[in-house]
Design an enzyme around this catalytic site. Structure first.
Site, PDB file in Angstrom:
ATOM      1  N   CYS A  82      13.624  10.515   6.749  1.00  0.00           N
ATOM      2  CA  CYS A  82      13.648   9.939   8.099  1.00  0.00           C
ATOM      3  C   CYS A  82      15.042  10.067   8.725  1.00  0.00           C
ATOM      4  O   CYS A  82      15.171  10.208   9.932  1.00  0.00           O
ATOM      5  CB  CYS A  82      13.205   8.493   8.064  1.00  0.00           C
ATOM      6  SG  CYS A  82      14.054   7.528   6.820  1.00  0.00           S
ATOM      7  N   GLU A 140      10.662  14.923  15.548  1.00  0.00           N
ATOM      8  CA  GLU A 140      10.937  14.952  14.118  1.00  0.00           C
ATOM      9  C   GLU A 140      10.069  16.055  13.496  1.00  0.00           C
ATOM     10  O   GLU A 140       8.849  16.041  13.631  1.00  0.00           O
ATOM     11  CB  GLU A 140      10.548  13.585  13.553  1.00  0.00           C
ATOM     12  CG  GLU A 140      10.961  13.367  12.144  1.00  0.00           C
ATOM     13  CD  GLU A 140      10.696  11.930  11.692  1.00  0.00           C
ATOM     14  OE1 GLU A 140       9.649  11.369  12.053  1.00  0.00           O
ATOM     15  OE2 GLU A 140      11.543  11.389  10.979  1.00  0.00           O
ATOM     16  N   LYS A 161       0.848  -1.199   0.000  1.00  0.00           N
ATOM     17  CA  LYS A 161       0.000   0.000   0.000  1.00  0.00           C
ATOM     18  C   LYS A 161       0.881   1.245   0.000  1.00  0.00           C
ATOM     19  O   LYS A 161       1.576   1.524   0.965  1.00  0.00           O
ATOM     20  CB  LYS A 161      -0.903   0.040   1.237  1.00  0.00           C
ATOM     21  CG  LYS A 161      -1.940   1.151   1.101  1.00  0.00           C
ATOM     22  CD  LYS A 161      -2.516   1.619   2.408  1.00  0.00           C
ATOM     23  CE  LYS A 161      -1.674   2.641   3.093  1.00  0.00           C
ATOM     24  NZ  LYS A 161      -1.558   3.950   2.410  1.00  0.00           N
ATOM     25  N   GLU A 184      10.534   0.735  10.136  1.00  0.00           N
ATOM     26  CA  GLU A 184      11.540   1.756   9.860  1.00  0.00           C
ATOM     27  C   GLU A 184      10.842   3.078  10.119  1.00  0.00           C
ATOM     28  O   GLU A 184       9.977   3.507   9.345  1.00  0.00           O
ATOM     29  CB  GLU A 184      12.009   1.617   8.404  1.00  0.00           C
ATOM     30  CG  GLU A 184      13.385   2.200   8.193  1.00  0.00           C
ATOM     31  CD  GLU A 184      13.328   3.651   7.794  1.00  0.00           C
ATOM     32  OE1 GLU A 184      13.332   4.504   8.712  1.00  0.00           O
ATOM     33  OE2 GLU A 184      13.282   3.926   6.603  1.00  0.00           O
TER      34      GLU A 184
END
Ligand code: NAI
Length: 790
Positions: A300, A397, A192, A266
């Protein structure tokens, strides 16, 4: 403007990439896409579509199907149906398909790059020169693994049907990272893509048709988080591979706890970019441009936390600001653009909110006077300085073009600041001294360290995080292990009856009892905090002794002791091997008396086997200690990547009930061999084994705290361990219920959890009770990239 004037200003004119071919491709599909299921385009079961748009203009590009649970079910069914045929192919035959994919990615490189840029907003320079070439490289590399599969992985079996959920920041590259290793190892997939960027996955589906990939081997279902959830929850999926936010990663861990689905995550990062005073500052500034402004900082592993040595902070800031002023923000299809558009309004709002919060917390904000486009989703490159290490912009983040800067004085302080985060994905270290750079690299808690470089990726070099950046690796040999398991592990039968502790709770120190053991914490025998003990009975129901009932406080003390025993990880592998050989020798010397006592609980034959095989197993792991080594990769740049096997840290272990001695050593020894420290809960059926174990440990050279033993009720102690932030991983052996508990409760700080999946493992078999499969779980790989040449 004359040529001479242009030479003076060095102004760029626009250099737009021609999107014609990609737009024609979209038009050929009438700008409306269904799912790709069983090799054919399929209408969404509920008839719903959503729009995907160009974030640089806000204009709609196409309608894409919104996947429902029914669509996911159809895709999983197709993948399951395709599995036997795909697995029946030889490694060579699968390799040919992967090779063909790589060739076709190259053939359609321009279409794919333009589609990626249209859908995501990233500069065409990046999608053309970074994303798409790496996609092709990934399929070539994994075509090679498919070819070598039979000889390199004998006895391993593919996991089965894999559910893969990817984010929007590197859409096609993340697809390649997921699909290539899964297919190479004989799995089939349902993938997906992210809702903001589904187009290149759909273009990839067409490549699958072009090359004649057997139907159902790759299925693509588009949709949002709900579609992802349906895939995660589908009972016929064997593994979930996810890249995205830590929050969703945690939800996936919880949602899959009560199943045998393997999970690799991850997740996010807040990666440090450390510059020492002896660094080449101009190179470091260029590194920063790649580190935090690549893909608008929506990476990331972005170097989003700048840690700069105080003595050069002023000089570096001036150079950095001068460089930032030359960054060009604008239309992503322009080949001379550095910074493109942010993927979606919600992401832009989030960046803005976090920056404002950082300023409110005391950060100084600086942005260059660059020309900004009049429409579209853009954010100026931003430097936040005077950032306090606890500020939200140093901890969370941001996922945008925002650099948060701090200073440090000594290498030690740099390491402390760098590791002061819940994440551990990547890091960059800049110093002209190879000694300093590698000394610091070894101490960083991160899956990747780039020395004098940043944001380098290659299919041969594993990528993945420590701590809340997730677990599992993508790329390299280690990445394949996420998609396969030993056949014997898959086939092991479920544990039959729940192993319950025998005997009731009594006050400690009953004089009629011949044997009372204690807990073993920090190298000392200690009484349990509760003061309670349980009676332990033998095969014939006779009273064998009493064993303490450990509680929360005992586990806390044990974790503290284990964390202090870090000399175990730091000592050389040679030294660790000597200690373990000596441990085997001690065990051997006490073999007879241990056999005698253990026989009362498990019978003479099993006791003798357990002791004999335990001695052998300890010896085997002593042998492995200085042999289970990393690798040196040669990626296609002037760099080497050193893949180092590092310990997980401090690990909580629930030992098997049925093989009190051998089960303990089979789980604890690979961990010790790797340099982990351990808090172990010995067999709940025969906890008296703790007494024999600590006598052996006391006479060995194992540092105090390297192994701690807390006896008691496994489920209760597991709960405390899984929720304890001081533990980095849990190894849990038990029935299905206990394993599910371990997975669910450890989602808090995203500990790595490894269980027997409720299966009865045969520790008495040499092949199944020890070796690589255990070692592979006892280490995590850190890749340190080092440049060479001038
Ligand atoms: P997200 O984690 O929600 O989305 C990533 C993928 O997961 C998408 O395909 C999404 O549809 C899917 N998803 C969402 N909820 C799900 C669920 N409950 N079950 C299964 N799949 C689900 O990330 P989002 O909302 O797009 O971005 C939010 C923040 O996450 C970003 O600002 C960034 O900090 C972080 N992020 C990190 C990424 C990374 O590469 N580590 C990538 C994307 C986002």
């Amino acid at each position: 403007m004359s040529v001479i004037e242009k030479f003076k200003t060095m102004e760029y004119g626009p250099a737009p990439e021609d999107p014609k071919e990609s737009l024609q491709w979209l038009d050929r599909h009438h700008r409306r896409f269904g799912h790709f299921i069983g090799g054919v385009w399929t209408l969404p079961a509920e008839g719903k579509y959503f729009e995907t748009s160009d974030p640089s203009t806000g204009e709609k590009i196409a309608d894409v199907a919104q996947g429902s649970a029914a669509d996911i079910a159809a895709a999983v069914k197709a993948a399951r149906k395709a599995l036997p045929g795909w697995q029946k192919l030889s490694g060579h035959e699968r390799a040919r398909y992967l090779y063909a994919v790589a060739r076709h990615v190259q053939k359609h490189a321009r279409r794919l790059a333009v589609l990626e840029t249209l859908d995501n907003g990233k500069p065409i320079r990046e999608s053309r020169d970074i994303d798409i070439p790496l996609v092709a490289r990934h399929f070539y590399y994994h075509a090679g693994w498919a070819q070598l599969w039979e000889e390199e992985f004998p006895g391993y079996t593919p996991s089965g049907v894999i559910g893969q959920i990817i984010p929007w920041n590197f859409p096609l590259l993340m697809l390649a990272w997921k699909i290539a290793p899964a297919l190479a190892t004989g799995n089939t997939v349902v993938l997906k893509p992210a809702e903001y960027t589904p187009l290149t996955a759909l273009a990839f589906a067409e490549i699958c048709t072009e090359i004649g990939l057997p139907r159902g081997v790759v299925n693509i279902v588009t949709g949002d988080g709900q579609t992802g959830e349906a895939l995660v929850n589908h009972p016929d999926v064997n593994k979930i591979a996810f890249t995205g936010s830590t929050e969703v990663g945690r939800a996936i861990r919880r949602a899959t706890a009560n199943s045998h689905k393997r999970v690799s995550l991850e997740l996010g990062g807040k990666s440090p970019f450390i510059i020492f005073e002896d660094a080449d500052l101009d190179s470091a500034v260029e590194g920063l441009v790649d580190g935090i402004w690549l893909n608008q900082g929506q990476v990331c592993c972005a170097g989003s936390r700048l840690l700069v040595q105080e003595s050069i902070a002023g000089k570096l800031t001036r150079k950095l600001q001068a460089r930032m002023s030359t960054l060009r923000v604008g239309a992503p299809l322009d080949k001379a653009i550095d910074i493109g558009a942010i993927v979606a309004q919600v992401q832009l709002d989030r960046i803005d909110r976090l920056v404002k919060q950082g300023i409110a917390e005391g950060a100084t904000c600086w942005q260059p006077e660059v020309v900004m486009p009049s429409r579209g989703l853009y954010y100026k490159p931003t430097l936040l300085s005077n950032v306090h290490p606890t500020s939200i912009v140093a901890q969370q983040e941001i996922f945008g073009p925002v650099l948060a800067a701090m200073t440090f004085r000594t290498p030690r302080e740099a390491v402390e600041l760098a590791n002061n985060t819940v994440y551990g994905l990547a890091s960059s270290v800049w110093s002209e001294s190879v000694n300093v750079a590698l000394h610091v690299a070894a101490q960083l808690k991160a899956g990747v360290v780039w020395v004098n470089s940043t944001n380098l990726f290659d299919a041969a070099c594993g990528f993945g995080g420590y701590r809340e950046s997730g677990y599992g690796r993508e790329g390299g040999r280690e990445g394949l292990l996420e998609y396969i398991e030993p056949e014997w592990f898959r086939k092991a039968p479920p544990i039959r009856a729940k192993a319950a502790a025998k005997g009731g709770k009594t006050e400690a120190a009953n004089p009629a009892i011949d044997r009372t053991v204690k807990l073993f914490i920090g190298g000392k025998q200690v009484r349990p905090d509760s003061g309670y003990a349980v009676e332990v009975r033998g095969k014939k129901g006779e009273l064998l002794g009493e064993s303490p009932l450990g509680n929360r406080k005992d586990i806390r003390n044990a974790v503290e002791a284990a964390r202090k025993a870090e000399t175990w990880a730091k000592t050389t592998a040679h030294n660790r091997a000597q200690v373990l050989y000596y441990l085997a020798e001690n065990l051997s010397q006490r073999g007879k008396e241990i056999t005698g006592r253990l026989a009362a609980a498990v019978g003479k034959k099993q006791a003798a086997d357990e002791v004999r095989l335990s001695i052998e197993r300890v010896f085997a792991y002593a042998a492995w200690t200085d042999k289970y080594e990393g690798a040196v990769h040669n990626p296609p740049f002037r760099k080497v990547a050193i893949a180092m096997n590092e310990p997980l840290g401090t690990v909580g272990v629930i030992c098997p009930a049925h093989a009190p001695l051998l089960g303990f050593f089979s789980l604890v020894l690979p961990l010790l061999c790797a340099g982990n420290t351990v808090v172990a809960v010995p067999s709940e059926s025969y906890p008296l084994i703790a007494g024999d174990l600590y006598q052996v440990f006391e006479t060995s050279d194992l540092p105090a705290g390297a192994v701690n033993l807390v006896t008691g009720r496994a489920a209760e102690l597991l709960k405390v361990m899984a929720e304890h932030d001081g533990l980095d991983a849990i190894w849990c052996y038990g029935d299905a219920e206990l394993c599910a508990l371990a997975k669910a409760l450890s989602a808090g700080n995203l500990k790595q959890v490894w269980t027997n999946e409720g299966r009865e493992l045969n520790f008495f078999s040499r092949g199944q009770g020890g070796g690589r499969w255990y070692l592979e779980h006892a280490y995590q790989v850190k890749n340190v990239w080092v440049p060479y040449g001038e």
